[in-house]
Write a protein that holds these residues in place. Structure first.
Motif, short mmCIF file in Angstrom:
data_model
loop_
_atom_site.label_atom_id
_atom_site.label_comp_id
_atom_site.label_asym_id
_atom_site.label_seq_id
_atom_site.Cartn_x
_atom_site.Cartn_y
_atom_site.Cartn_z
N LYS A 3 0.86 -1.19 0.00
CA LYS A 3 0.00 0.00 0.00
C LYS A 3 0.89 1.23 0.00
O LYS A 3 1.93 1.26 0.67
CB LYS A 3 -0.89 0.01 1.24
CG LYS A 3 -1.88 1.17 1.28
CD LYS A 3 -2.73 1.13 2.55
CE LYS A 3 -3.85 0.16 2.38
NZ LYS A 3 -4.85 0.26 3.46
N GLN A 20 -4.05 0.78 10.36
CA GLN A 20 -4.21 -0.27 9.36
C GLN A 20 -3.41 -1.52 9.74
O GLN A 20 -3.89 -2.64 9.55
CB GLN A 20 -3.74 0.23 7.98
CG GLN A 20 -4.51 1.43 7.47
CD GLN A 20 -5.92 1.07 7.12
OE1 GLN A 20 -6.15 0.18 6.33
NE2 GLN A 20 -6.88 1.75 7.72
N ASP A 86 2.67 -7.81 4.83
CA ASP A 86 2.17 -6.53 4.32
C ASP A 86 3.19 -5.42 4.52
O ASP A 86 3.99 -5.44 5.46
CB ASP A 86 0.88 -6.14 5.05
CG ASP A 86 -0.25 -7.11 4.78
OD1 ASP A 86 -0.22 -7.78 3.73
OD2 ASP A 86 -1.17 -7.20 5.61
N ILE A 88 3.43 -0.99 4.06
CA ILE A 88 2.84 0.31 3.73
C ILE A 88 3.98 1.30 3.58
O ILE A 88 4.80 1.45 4.48
CB ILE A 88 1.87 0.80 4.82
CG1 ILE A 88 0.68 -0.14 4.96
CG2 ILE A 88 1.40 2.22 4.50
CD1 ILE A 88 -0.29 0.24 6.08
N ALA A 123 1.96 -1.04 -6.30
CA ALA A 123 1.14 -1.20 -5.09
C ALA A 123 -0.21 -1.81 -5.41
O ALA A 123 -0.78 -1.60 -6.49
CB ALA A 123 0.96 0.15 -4.41
N ASP A 124 -0.72 -2.53 -4.43
CA ASP A 124 -2.08 -3.06 -4.54
C ASP A 124 -3.11 -1.96 -4.26
O ASP A 124 -4.19 -1.97 -4.83
CB ASP A 124 -2.29 -4.20 -3.53
CG ASP A 124 -1.32 -5.34 -3.78
OD1 ASP A 124 -1.35 -5.90 -4.89
OD2 ASP A 124 -0.53 -5.66 -2.86
N TYR A 125 -2.75 -1.04 -3.36
CA TYR A 125 -3.64 0.05 -2.97
C TYR A 125 -2.84 1.34 -2.89
O TYR A 125 -1.69 1.35 -2.44
CB TYR A 125 -4.27 -0.21 -1.59
CG TYR A 125 -5.02 -1.51 -1.51
CD1 TYR A 125 -6.33 -1.60 -1.96
CD2 TYR A 125 -4.40 -2.65 -1.01
CE1 TYR A 125 -7.02 -2.81 -1.90
CE2 TYR A 125 -5.08 -3.86 -0.96
CZ TYR A 125 -6.38 -3.93 -1.39
OH TYR A 125 -7.06 -5.12 -1.34
N GLU A 127 -3.62 5.35 -1.47
CA GLU A 127 -4.58 6.22 -0.81
C GLU A 127 -3.95 7.58 -0.52
O GLU A 127 -2.78 7.65 -0.18
CB GLU A 127 -5.06 5.61 0.51
CG GLU A 127 -5.79 4.30 0.34
CD GLU A 127 -6.17 3.68 1.67
OE1 GLU A 127 -6.54 4.42 2.60
OE2 GLU A 127 -6.09 2.44 1.78
N SER A 136 -9.39 6.85 -1.50
CA SER A 136 -8.85 5.77 -2.31
C SER A 136 -8.54 6.26 -3.73
O SER A 136 -9.38 6.89 -4.37
CB SER A 136 -9.83 4.60 -2.35
OG SER A 136 -9.31 3.57 -3.16
#
Length: 138
Positions: A3, A20, A86, A88, A123-125, A127, A136
């Motif tokens: 992320k 998160q 994960d 970030i 990245a998958d996400y 924001e 998002s």
């Protein structure tokens, strides 16, 4: 899961990331590249990491922006390879507003932007964090 969180200075990016991934290891790139474990990670101050590398090339009369972008990306890519936990990444947006007079400042912003484009694609996400709230993008 990868992320990317972006946003302005003091907009609550790190606090949001901690909510998160509450048990994640914090890695501050403002200091140095740190050895990372296979635990979940929150990697912040990406913009200062890029700035430090750009400043190390400050005396170069001509900075090859593409080569420097590739060098930085290779270092970040090592973080991402063979990760199962994960991660970030957090970066402060620096490309909005007045264009700096100093060439070194412009080069840093340009290279950071290029690195963030690559990271966002990977990245998958993605924001944007504003006032501690997320918007998002991807």
């Amino acid at each position: 899961m990868i992320k990317l969180l972006i946003g302005g200075y003091a907009q609550g990016k790190l606090e949001y990331a901690k909510r998160q991934l509450p048990d994640a290891e914090l890695v501050d790139l403002a200091d140095e590249m740190q050895k990372m474990t296979q635990n979940a990670l929150i990697v912040y101050h990406l913009e200062l990491f890029v700035r430090r590398i750009c400043e190390s090339h400050h005396d170069d009369s001509v900075v090859d922006e593409q080569q420097l972008t590739d060098e930085i990306w290779e270092q970040l890519e090592r973080y991402l390879q063979e990760r199962t936990a994960d991660i970030i990444f957090i970066s402060t947006e620096v490309g909005n507003g007045i264009i700096p007079m100093e060439r070194a400042e412009r080069v840093w912003r340009e290279i950071l932007g290029r690195v963030l484009v690559r990271l966002a694609a990977r990245a998958d996400y993605v924001e944007r964090i504003i006032c501690g709230m997320s918007q998002s993008i991807k």
